[in-house]
Enzyme design. Structure first.
Site: not given
Ligand code: NAD
Ligand code: WQD
Length: 338
Positions: A34, A154, A124, A150
């Site tokens: 997705s 978590k 996260s 979101y």
């Molecule tokens: P991503 O969206 O690239 O990967 C998530 C994957 O889950 C995708 O491939 C998507 O297709 C799959 N998916 C979603 N819903 C599903 C379902 N119902 N069944 C099966 N598959 C499903 O995101 P990512 O950045 O690789 O993040 C991976 C994990 O890490 C997530 O749980 C995300 O919340 C967490 N996380 C990400 C970040 C970030 O900034 N990227 C930060 C902290 C935590």
């Molecule tokens: C970083 C900095 C923005 C975009 C998010 C989620 C967090 C985690 C990681 C999943 C901030 C600034 C951003 C832009 C900007 N994800 N910014 N212009 O908000 O720290 O964290 O992703 O778990 O839960 O909240 O990351 O990359 O969005 O922002 O100025 O177009 O960049 O304000 O200071 P964030 P980010």
């Protein structure tokens, strides 16, 4: 070990697949695609020279999840699958609660019935809400000041996993709180492939440098930080992937919890400068109002992961910018048209 990666076709999952295979493990990926493209798994195979078993299934659907997970053998699960766009979660809370809670409940159910006793969960830094101190360690309270569904999913997932682990003590469950994952695989074959307008800073900056977007909007210039812009702990996705391998091998028994970050904070403008240097191109920007729900500063204290997991970040912001630019330049349309 044979490891199931839910959501393993995504950004962090695909890099973790590479790290696990390179460390000698087998992986099986279940993903509904997705928010990803199965081309990522072909790239994993190209980098490692090893075939990856892939099953397409929606893990939020109980019968699909059960059927998919019955088709493969695994001894441990790294659970990445879920929705992750903060602003979208405010617009679509039901979809976020349903997907992010049901996927976990279904995965835990299957693990229990199959006696699979090792789980690593993608949490996260967002669970720290509006942090009271920086750097943040794992004893910091969770939930105070979370501003979006979101983030709540978590925090709720962490609670679900804690409760299941205390009712089922054989379960080894590791909660990994990622800070800000960035960068790409140094090969240029794997990277972040956001659909539509990127929500996160580094992919947005990469698209501005590439000329796909006119300019970056810097959200907030009056924070109490080095230059007024938001400060974050950016962690290279290859380091983050290695953190999962370390967690599978070294996490404390029972319920364990680790911050995965570098311990170093960079402002938005410092990221812009580092990216300009890596790309050799300007990144035009304008100052814009603060983004609702953003905090001024979020920096990890990674000491627990350093000592207990024997893991630490090795790559710097400049490595992440170089690798993100390499990925962006070689795959201007992500995995879609290459
Ligand atoms: P991503 O969206 O690239 O990967 C998530 C994957 O889950 C995708 O491939 C998507 O297709 C799959 N998916 C979603 N819903 C599903 C379902 N119902 N069944 C099966 N598959 C499903 O995101 P990512 O950045 O690789 O993040 C991976 C994990 O890490 C997530 O749980 C995300 O919340 C967490 N996380 C990400 C970040 C970030 O900034 N990227 C930060 C902290 C935590
Ligand atoms: C970083 C900095 C923005 C975009 C998010 C989620 C967090 C985690 C990681 C999943 C901030 C600034 C951003 C832009 C900007 N994800 N910014 N212009 O908000 O720290 O964290 O992703 O778990 O839960 O909240 O990351 O990359 O969005 O922002 O100025 O177009 O960049 O304000 O200071 P964030 P980010």
């Amino acid at each position: 070990m044979r490891v199931l990666l839910t959501g393993g076709a995504g950004f962090i999952g695909s890099h973790t697949a590479v790290s696990l295979i390179e460390a000698g493990h087998d992986v099986v990926v279940v993903d509904d695609l997705s928010n990803s493209n199965s081309e990522s798994l072909r790239r994993v195979e190209k980098i490692t020279g090893v075939a990856v078993q892939f099953i397409k299934a929606d893990l939020a659907d109980k019968s699909e999840a059960t059927a998919a997970l019955e088709r493969s053998d695994f001894e441990a699960v790294v659970h990445f699958a879920g929705l992750k766009a903060v602003a979208e979660s405010v617009q679509q809370p039901l979809a976020y609660y349903r997907t992010n809670l049901d996927t976990t409940l279904n995965v835990l159910d299957v693990m229990r019935s199959r006696h699979v006793t090792q789980l690593v969960f993608s949490s996260s830094a967002t669970v720290y809400g509006s942090p009271q101190t920086n750097p943040i360690d794992e004893t910091h309270p969770v939930g105070v000041g979370i501003t979006n569904p979101y983030g709540w999913t978590k925090a709720m997932n962490e609670q679900i996993i804690r409760d299941v682990q205390s009712a089922w003590p054989e379960l080894s469950a590791t909660l990994l709180r990622y800070f800000n994952p960035v960068g790409a695989h140094p090969s240029g074959l794997l990277g972040e492939d956001p659909a539509g307008i990127p929500n996160n800073l580094m992919p947005y900056v990469a698209q501005v440098a590439a000329g796909r977007r006119e300019r970056l909007r810097v959200f907030g210039a009056n924070y109490d930080t080095v230059d007024g812009t938001g400060v974050r702990d950016y962690i290279h996705v290859v380091d983050l992937a290695a953190g999962h391998v370390a967690a599978l091998l070294n996490a404390a028994p029972g319920l364990s919890l680790y911050n995965l970050g570098s311990g170093i904070g960079y402002s938005v403008l410092e990221v812009v400068k580092a990216f300009e240097k890596a790309a050799g191109r300007p990144v035009p920007y304008e100052l814009a109002p603060e983004r609702p729900g953003d905090v001024a500063t979020s920096i990890a204290n990674p000491a627990r992961a350093n000592s207990e997991l024997g893991w630490r970040t090795r790559l710097e912001l400049e490595d992440a910018c170089r690798d993100a630019w390499n990925w962006q330049s070689k795959n201007p349309e992500g995995f879609r048209r290459t």
